[in-house]
Design a protein around this motif. Structure first.
Motif, PDB file in Angstrom:
ATOM      1  N   THR A 152      26.648   1.764  47.471  1.00 55.72           N
ATOM      2  CA  THR A 152      27.581   1.195  48.442  1.00 55.72           C
ATOM      3  C   THR A 152      26.936   1.222  49.814  1.00 55.72           C
ATOM      4  O   THR A 152      26.635   2.301  50.337  1.00 55.72           O
ATOM      5  N   PRO A 153      26.663   0.061  50.409  1.00 57.80           N
ATOM      6  CA  PRO A 153      25.994   0.033  51.709  1.00 57.80           C
ATOM      7  C   PRO A 153      26.779   0.762  52.801  1.00 57.80           C
ATOM      8  O   PRO A 153      28.017   0.791  52.783  1.00 57.80           O
ATOM      9  N   THR A 154      26.039   1.332  53.740  1.00 58.86           N
ATOM     10  CA  THR A 154      26.643   1.968  54.915  1.00 58.86           C
ATOM     11  C   THR A 154      26.194   1.296  56.210  1.00 58.86           C
ATOM     12  O   THR A 154      26.629   1.693  57.284  1.00 58.86           O
ATOM     13  N   VAL A 155      25.298   0.305  56.095  1.00 59.96           N
ATOM     14  CA  VAL A 155      24.839  -0.435  57.272  1.00 59.96           C
ATOM     15  C   VAL A 155      25.032  -1.927  57.023  1.00 59.96           C
ATOM     16  O   VAL A 155      24.933  -2.403  55.887  1.00 59.96           O
ATOM     17  N   PHE A 156      25.307  -2.656  58.081  1.00 62.73           N
ATOM     18  CA  PHE A 156      25.601  -4.094  57.990  1.00 62.73           C
ATOM     19  C   PHE A 156      24.857  -4.842  59.082  1.00 62.73           C
ATOM     20  O   PHE A 156      24.939  -4.478  60.264  1.00 62.73           O
ATOM     21  N   ARG A 157      24.107  -5.848  58.673  1.00 62.31           N
ATOM     22  CA  ARG A 157      23.467  -6.718  59.655  1.00 62.31           C
ATOM     23  C   ARG A 157      24.216  -8.050  59.700  1.00 62.31           C
ATOM     24  O   ARG A 157      24.239  -8.798  58.711  1.00 62.31           O
ATOM     25  N   GLN A 201       3.437  -4.459  66.315  1.00 58.53           N
ATOM     26  CA  GLN A 201       2.741  -3.515  67.196  1.00 58.53           C
ATOM     27  C   GLN A 201       3.648  -3.028  68.324  1.00 58.53           C
ATOM     28  O   GLN A 201       3.362  -2.011  68.965  1.00 58.53           O
ATOM     29  N   ARG A 202       4.754  -3.725  68.563  1.00 60.48           N
ATOM     30  CA  ARG A 202       5.666  -3.330  69.641  1.00 60.48           C
ATOM     31  C   ARG A 202       6.639  -2.245  69.209  1.00 60.48           C
ATOM     32  O   ARG A 202       7.343  -1.665  70.039  1.00 60.48           O
ATOM     33  N   LEU A 203       6.708  -1.965  67.919  1.00 62.62           N
ATOM     34  CA  LEU A 203       7.657  -0.977  67.416  1.00 62.62           C
ATOM     35  C   LEU A 203       7.326   0.422  67.920  1.00 62.62           C
ATOM     36  O   LEU A 203       6.170   0.838  67.933  1.00 62.62           O
ATOM     37  N   THR A 204       8.366   1.148  68.338  1.00 61.13           N
ATOM     38  CA  THR A 204       8.222   2.556  68.701  1.00 61.13           C
ATOM     39  C   THR A 204       9.265   3.364  67.931  1.00 61.13           C
ATOM     40  O   THR A 204      10.136   2.800  67.260  1.00 61.13           O
ATOM     41  N   ASN A 205       9.173   4.670  68.036  1.00 63.35           N
ATOM     42  CA  ASN A 205      10.020   5.575  67.270  1.00 63.35           C
ATOM     43  C   ASN A 205      11.498   5.198  67.338  1.00 63.35           C
ATOM     44  O   ASN A 205      12.055   5.010  68.416  1.00 63.35           O
ATOM     45  N   GLY A 206      12.133   5.073  66.170  1.00 66.16           N
ATOM     46  CA  GLY A 206      13.559   4.799  66.074  1.00 66.16           C
ATOM     47  C   GLY A 206      13.919   3.327  66.044  1.00 66.16           C
ATOM     48  O   GLY A 206      15.067   2.985  65.758  1.00 66.16           O
ATOM     49  N   GLN A 207      12.941   2.444  66.328  1.00 66.22           N
ATOM     50  CA  GLN A 207      13.257   1.020  66.432  1.00 66.22           C
ATOM     51  C   GLN A 207      13.178   0.315  65.076  1.00 66.22           C
ATOM     52  O   GLN A 207      12.550   0.796  64.129  1.00 66.22           O
ATOM     53  N   THR A 236       7.417   4.625  57.975  1.00 66.81           N
ATOM     54  CA  THR A 236       8.583   3.779  57.726  1.00 66.81           C
ATOM     55  C   THR A 236       9.763   4.654  57.317  1.00 66.81           C
ATOM     56  O   THR A 236       9.605   5.612  56.555  1.00 66.81           O
ATOM     57  N   GLY A 237      10.932   4.324  57.830  1.00 72.24           N
ATOM     58  CA  GLY A 237      12.123   5.104  57.534  1.00 72.24           C
ATOM     59  C   GLY A 237      13.278   4.231  57.101  1.00 72.24           C
ATOM     60  O   GLY A 237      13.100   3.049  56.778  1.00 72.24           O
ATOM     61  N   HIS A 238      14.450   4.830  57.090  1.00 76.30           N
ATOM     62  CA  HIS A 238      15.695   4.120  56.812  1.00 76.30           C
ATOM     63  C   HIS A 238      16.569   4.166  58.054  1.00 76.30           C
ATOM     64  O   HIS A 238      16.293   4.922  58.990  1.00 76.30           O
ATOM     65  N   ILE A 239      17.616   3.373  58.075  1.00 74.67           N
ATOM     66  CA  ILE A 239      18.458   3.263  59.259  1.00 74.67           C
ATOM     67  C   ILE A 239      19.651   4.208  59.134  1.00 74.67           C
ATOM     68  O   ILE A 239      20.389   4.180  58.144  1.00 74.67           O
ATOM     69  N   SER A 240      19.818   5.045  60.136  1.00 72.99           N
ATOM     70  CA  SER A 240      20.929   5.992  60.143  1.00 72.99           C
ATOM     71  C   SER A 240      22.245   5.257  60.357  1.00 72.99           C
ATOM     72  O   SER A 240      22.387   4.478  61.309  1.00 72.99           O
ATOM     73  N   ALA A 241      23.212   5.528  59.491  1.00 68.79           N
ATOM     74  CA  ALA A 241      24.543   4.940  59.663  1.00 68.79           C
ATOM     75  C   ALA A 241      25.274   5.586  60.829  1.00 68.79           C
ATOM     76  O   ALA A 241      26.279   5.060  61.295  1.00 68.79           O
ATOM     77  N   SER A 242      24.784   6.710  61.327  1.00 69.55           N
ATOM     78  CA  SER A 242      25.408   7.383  62.472  1.00 69.55           C
ATOM     79  C   SER A 242      24.945   6.812  63.796  1.00 69.55           C
ATOM     80  O   SER A 242      25.735   6.653  64.724  1.00 69.55           O
ATOM     81  N   THR A 243      23.643   6.500  63.891  1.00 68.29           N
ATOM     82  CA  THR A 243      23.081   6.071  65.175  1.00 68.29           C
ATOM     83  C   THR A 243      22.583   4.638  65.180  1.00 68.29           C
ATOM     84  O   THR A 243      22.363   4.067  66.240  1.00 68.29           O
TER      85      THR A 243
END
Length: 354
Positions: A152-157, A201-207, A236-243
């Motif tokens: 069940t997704p917790t993030v929506f684009r 190349q423009r990506l930084t932490n959390g983006q 590479t990470g996943h997107i926090s549903a909190s932040t």
């Protein structure tokens, strides 16, 4: 630890080697104490990560690679293969229609460990639709993804990144965090593979970076993007549903983090520091808002925030939290999501060098 079962619920066996955990913590702590916060953080992170589990150095943080509009028979498996080859992950935002029509590829997403989000049923301009129609677009997609991938997704684009009060309200009611992007690859606009790679190349932490599942140029650019991120010590990470920000995937290695944090906290500056809080543009919702706090004058610090009337801390990123106090985790800035309680004033904060 959470495992994808693949139909097999037998508890996996495991072996233990003492060198990994001790090297990460001890090298980070000892070097940090003697040499300084930065050396401790870097040495601990690298040694702990390499010896104690993951072979990737994530000292610069985590970013979110995202792929919209899948799954597609021509490209989805190529994207999954490129991610697997680099021991990387991503977040995918399939439409409900595509999910329903490609159940086996939805399973492939899940089996590859990718985070699966919601991208509406058939990619309309939701801001021009009634609440009931928006509700149908999102809820049908939630059900299709549950039926095909078992999650069940917790993030929506939102399609086209378009949001309004109705879209935000419906998404929130379904337990979905609205997520847009920080970097647009422009792959949807016939960008070349080299241009897509350069954008990353423009990506930084959390983006997070917007890409799509279907362009051939994106498939061609992906191995180079992953190579470049690794050279910059970004994972590479996943997107926090909190932040709504990219974070380490659930179940990731803690060898590097333990070493880095111990080293940094032990060996930091003993001078003074100042902290400034700024509301994050476009990240204020009905009941909460995001604030970035930036510290200057010290590499190791402790910041206490002072929520105003009705406010409270919901979550944070890029710092170690204990109540309303945050300590450095290798960054000179960190973010906090506050419940507003009807008060959107940026809470004050005080900084102490450690």
């Amino acid at each position: 630890m959470t495992y994808y079962s693949g139909g097999n619920n037998t508890v996996p066996s495991a072996s233990c080697t003492a060198a990994g955990g001790n090297t990460g913590g001890n090298t980070g702590g000892n070097t940090g104490g003697n040499t300084g916060g930065n050396t401790g953080g870097n040495t601990g992170g690298n040694t702990g990560g390499n010896t104690g589990g993951s072979t990737q150095n994530c000292s610069a943080g985590y970013v979110g690679l995202t792929f919209d509009d899948g799954p597609n028979s021509g490209t989805t498996n190529q994207i999954i293969s490129a991610l697997k080859a680099a021991n990387a992950t991503a977040t995918v935002f399939p439409t409900g229609q595509n999910a329903q029509n490609n159940a086996s590829l939805m399973q492939a997403y899940k089996n590859a460990g990718l985070q699966i989000g919601n991208h509406s049923w058939d990619h309309p301009h939701l801001v021009n639709m009634s609440q009931s129609d928006v509700q149908s677009q999102l809820s049908r997609t939630q059900q299709a993804i549950q039926n095909t991938a078992g999650v069940t997704p917790t993030v929506f684009r939102p399609p086209y990144g378009e949001v309004n009060g109705t879209v935000n309200s419906v998404a929130s009611g379904l337990g979905l965090r609205v997520v847009t992007w920080d970097v647009d690859s422009n792959d949807w606009n016939n960008a070349s593979s080299s241009s897509i790679r350069s954008a990353a190349q423009r990506l930084t932490n959390g983006q997070t970076m917007l890409m799509h599942d279907w362009p051939a140029a994106t498939v061609q650019a992906l191995p180079g993007i992953l190579q470049d991120l690794q050279s910059r010590n970004l994972c590479t990470g996943h997107i926090s549903a909190s932040t709504g920000r990219a974070v380490a995937p659930a179940g990731g290695s803690t060898g590097g983090n333990t070493g880095g944090n111990t080293g940094g906290n032990t060996g930091g500056s003993t001078g003074s520091c100042t902290v400034t809080g700024t509301a994050v543009a476009g990240e204020s919702w009905g009941d909460r808002f995001n604030v970035t706090y930036t510290v200057s004058g010290a590499s190791n610090w402790s910041v206490s925030v002072n929520p105003g009337s009705g406010q409270s801390v919901q979550s944070s990123w890029n710092a170690t939290r204990s109540g309303n106090t945050f300590t450095s985790a290798g960054n000179n800035s960190f973010g906090v999501t506050f419940y507003s309680g009807g008060n959107n004033t940026v809470p004050s904060a005080t900084c102490t060098a450690r």
